[in-house]
Design an enzyme around this catalytic site. Structure first.
Site, short mmCIF file in Angstrom:
data_model
loop_
_atom_site.label_atom_id
_atom_site.label_comp_id
_atom_site.label_asym_id
_atom_site.label_seq_id
_atom_site.Cartn_x
_atom_site.Cartn_y
_atom_site.Cartn_z
N GLN A 176 2.74 9.72 1.24
CA GLN A 176 4.26 9.20 1.29
C GLN A 176 4.92 9.55 0.06
O GLN A 176 6.19 9.31 0.02
CB GLN A 176 3.88 7.74 1.26
CG GLN A 176 3.49 7.04 2.51
CD GLN A 176 3.38 5.66 2.59
OE1 GLN A 176 2.27 5.23 2.28
NE2 GLN A 176 4.28 5.06 3.17
N CYS A 198 6.08 0.19 7.55
CA CYS A 198 5.66 1.27 6.67
C CYS A 198 6.97 1.66 5.78
O CYS A 198 7.95 1.82 6.37
CB CYS A 198 5.34 2.34 7.17
SG CYS A 198 4.67 3.68 6.43
N LEU A 199 6.63 2.00 4.55
CA LEU A 199 7.73 2.35 3.81
C LEU A 199 8.22 3.60 4.14
O LEU A 199 9.34 3.97 3.74
CB LEU A 199 7.20 2.39 2.00
CG LEU A 199 6.86 1.25 1.48
CD1 LEU A 199 6.08 1.20 0.22
CD2 LEU A 199 7.74 0.05 1.62
N GLY A 232 0.84 -1.20 -0.18
CA GLY A 232 -0.01 0.03 0.03
C GLY A 232 0.78 1.31 0.05
O GLY A 232 2.15 1.21 0.53
N HIS A 254 -4.41 0.90 7.28
CA HIS A 254 -3.09 1.55 7.56
C HIS A 254 -2.86 2.93 6.45
O HIS A 254 -2.28 3.96 6.94
CB HIS A 254 -2.05 0.66 7.17
CG HIS A 254 -0.45 0.97 7.28
ND1 HIS A 254 0.36 0.62 8.00
CD2 HIS A 254 0.16 1.94 6.20
CE1 HIS A 254 1.63 1.17 7.82
NE2 HIS A 254 1.58 1.81 7.05
N GLU A 255 -3.38 2.51 5.26
CA GLU A 255 -3.10 3.80 4.25
C GLU A 255 -4.07 4.82 4.59
O GLU A 255 -4.11 6.08 4.52
CB GLU A 255 -3.32 3.11 2.89
CG GLU A 255 -2.32 2.22 2.45
CD GLU A 255 -0.80 2.40 2.67
OE1 GLU A 255 -0.50 3.55 2.45
OE2 GLU A 255 -0.02 1.52 3.08
N HIS A 266 -2.48 7.32 6.87
CA HIS A 266 -1.63 8.31 6.30
C HIS A 266 -2.58 9.60 5.87
O HIS A 266 -1.97 10.62 5.70
CB HIS A 266 -0.80 7.54 5.11
CG HIS A 266 0.51 6.98 5.55
ND1 HIS A 266 1.15 7.38 6.23
CD2 HIS A 266 0.41 5.67 5.22
CE1 HIS A 266 2.11 6.24 6.23
NE2 HIS A 266 1.46 5.12 5.83
#
Length: 182
Positions: free
Chosen positions: A49, A97-98, A44, A139-140, A143
């Protein structure tokens, strides 16, 4: 085009996001987000991000289908999503997380959610997600609400990751993918 992923400490990750409108450039931006997600080997990616304070994220959980059958063919864009409902039943899973490379922690989240969103063609959907798909979406979605997953961990675990987060914010930690630091 692969976009740089903004790491923890970048102001855009804590900035409120804005609803977006359909534009000719949006489809290409979404395609770039998918390419970035694939290159970074994530499931995701939210617009903050990659530097945009927009209410948009993409997911691709299809690689996880062997372990999480609900993720089979789970690839789509979520534009201007609105969380409508969450289940009382929760589940715990270790998340990463990225934007926070090298950190993973157990996060408790609702097992099932209901979401209203627009797809890439701006068609409206109201859909229920459960299991790992629900976790990816939540999770996304976080953000878009200016949160990262470490905001949801226990106070004692926050103490343990504080130094790692500070190192990422100071640019002392990198990633295996294209990224942007402070």
């Amino acid at each position: 085009m692969v976009l740089p992923i903004y790491l923890y400490g970048q102001p855009v990750l804590r900035k409120p996001t804005e609803e977006i409108e359909q534009t000719p450039e949006l489809k290409q931006f979404i395609a770039d987000m998918y390419e970035t997600l694939t290159q970074a080997e994530g499931c995701g990616l939210a617009a903050p991000q990659v530097g945009k304070a927009w209410r948009l994220f993409v997911v691709d959980g299809s690689e996880l289908a062997e372990d999480y059958p609900e993720c089979k063919d789970f690839k789509r864009a979520f534009i201007n999503p609105e969380l409508l409902e969450t289940s009382e039943e929760t589940c715990t899973y270790s998340e990463g997380c990225l934007s926070l490379p090298g950190i993973s922690e157990n996060v408790v989240r609702p097992k099932t959610i209901r979401l209203r969103y627009l797809d890439e063609d701006f068609n409206e959907h109201v859909e229920e997600f459960t299991g790992f798909c629900a976790r990816i979406v939540q999770h996304e979605y976080d953000h878009l609400e200016a949160h990262v997953f470490t905001d949801r961990i226990s106070p004692i675990r926050k103490t343990f990751v504080r130094n790692k987060l500070a190192a990422i914010a100071k640019g002392k930690v990198g990633a295996r993918y294209k990224y942007k630091r402070q």
